[in-house]
Design an enzyme around this catalytic site. Sequence first.
Site, PDB file in Angstrom:
ATOM      1  N   TYR A   1       0.839  -1.322   0.049  1.00 56.79           N
ATOM      2  CA  TYR A   1      -0.182  -0.163   0.024  1.00 56.79           C
ATOM      3  C   TYR A   1       0.979   1.316   0.047  1.00 56.79           C
ATOM      4  O   TYR A   1       0.734   2.049  -0.832  1.00 56.79           O
ATOM      5  CB  TYR A   1      -0.862   0.140   1.237  1.00 56.79           C
ATOM      6  CG  TYR A   1      -1.724   1.241   1.234  1.00 56.79           C
ATOM      7  CD1 TYR A   1      -2.989   1.148   0.519  1.00 56.79           C
ATOM      8  CD2 TYR A   1      -1.711   2.158   2.155  1.00 56.79           C
ATOM      9  CE1 TYR A   1      -3.733   2.452   0.767  1.00 56.79           C
ATOM     10  CE2 TYR A   1      -2.370   3.160   2.125  1.00 56.79           C
ATOM     11  CZ  TYR A   1      -3.486   3.515   1.423  1.00 56.79           C
ATOM     12  OH  TYR A   1      -4.193   4.630   1.573  1.00 56.79           O
TER      13      TYR A   1
ATOM     14  N   LYS B   1       1.427   4.404  -2.764  1.00 56.35           N
ATOM     15  CA  LYS B   1       1.062   5.581  -2.352  1.00 56.35           C
ATOM     16  C   LYS B   1       2.272   6.579  -2.728  1.00 56.35           C
ATOM     17  O   LYS B   1       2.092   7.678  -3.017  1.00 56.35           O
ATOM     18  CB  LYS B   1       0.297   5.925  -1.101  1.00 56.35           C
ATOM     19  CG  LYS B   1      -1.079   5.173  -1.008  1.00 56.35           C
ATOM     20  CD  LYS B   1      -1.972   5.877  -1.982  1.00 56.35           C
ATOM     21  CE  LYS B   1      -3.337   5.671  -1.628  1.00 56.35           C
ATOM     22  NZ  LYS B   1      -4.397   6.168  -2.350  1.00 56.35           N
TER      23      LYS B   1
END
Length: 253
Positions: free
Chosen positions: A158, A162
């Site tokens: 994740y 990002k």
Amino acid sequence: MSDFTGRVAVVTGAGNGIGAEYARHFAGRGAHVVVADIDAAAAAAVTKEIVESGGTASTSVFDIADAQACAAGVDAVVAGQGSIDFLINNAALYRNRSFDIAENIGLDMWQRNIDINISGTYYMCRAAIPHMKRQGFGRIVNQSSASIYATVPGSLHYSMSKAAVVTMTKTLARELGPFGITVNAVAPGVIDTEATLAAVPAEVLRKGVAGAPLGRVGHPEDVSPVVGFLCSAGAGYMTGQVLVVDGGINMPG
């Protein structure tokens, strides 16, 4: 606050959580909001809420991991509303992501983070940019995450995705500035939404709140005005920037 009357804002992942609050915020400032989400029922509910509150909104249902669907969705907005002025790339794989150490991350989960968080953001930008260039105006706000600074163990997939959004933001800012288009990012910290409660381990939440100088978890209403600012005339000379909204936990230099 700037008046967004006459502007058209597309908010992805607007069926719930932070995205829904973004949609309400822009509608409250006079923009026509396109509530975009893969969940038709959730998007319709937010659209109905906005309209019943006196705003203007419409629903668009598609999967941002599908490049053709993104292009068709954006083209439909321009055909129906006449422009796309603000693109808020909020949709991401968050609620359903798994936490695990690097060598145990499932390859399907790794790929899904890339497909949605990176490629989906790019597909939406790619679809909107030609229209914004023709207008000579546009505001793109991509959603990153404060996790790129916190480097939370178990969240490599994740956080990596990002961080890629930040690089995308800065590169696009350089490419699109000459066309009157700004591209910025917002990096929320721990925000109190159903998705956060479902995705983030309780211990991570506890430490996050304890470590915040402001001493509390964030709320969607803490982030939406920041995104609104990045689309306002007041931010007209800002591009390629990342605004961290995390209560002061991370203070990148």
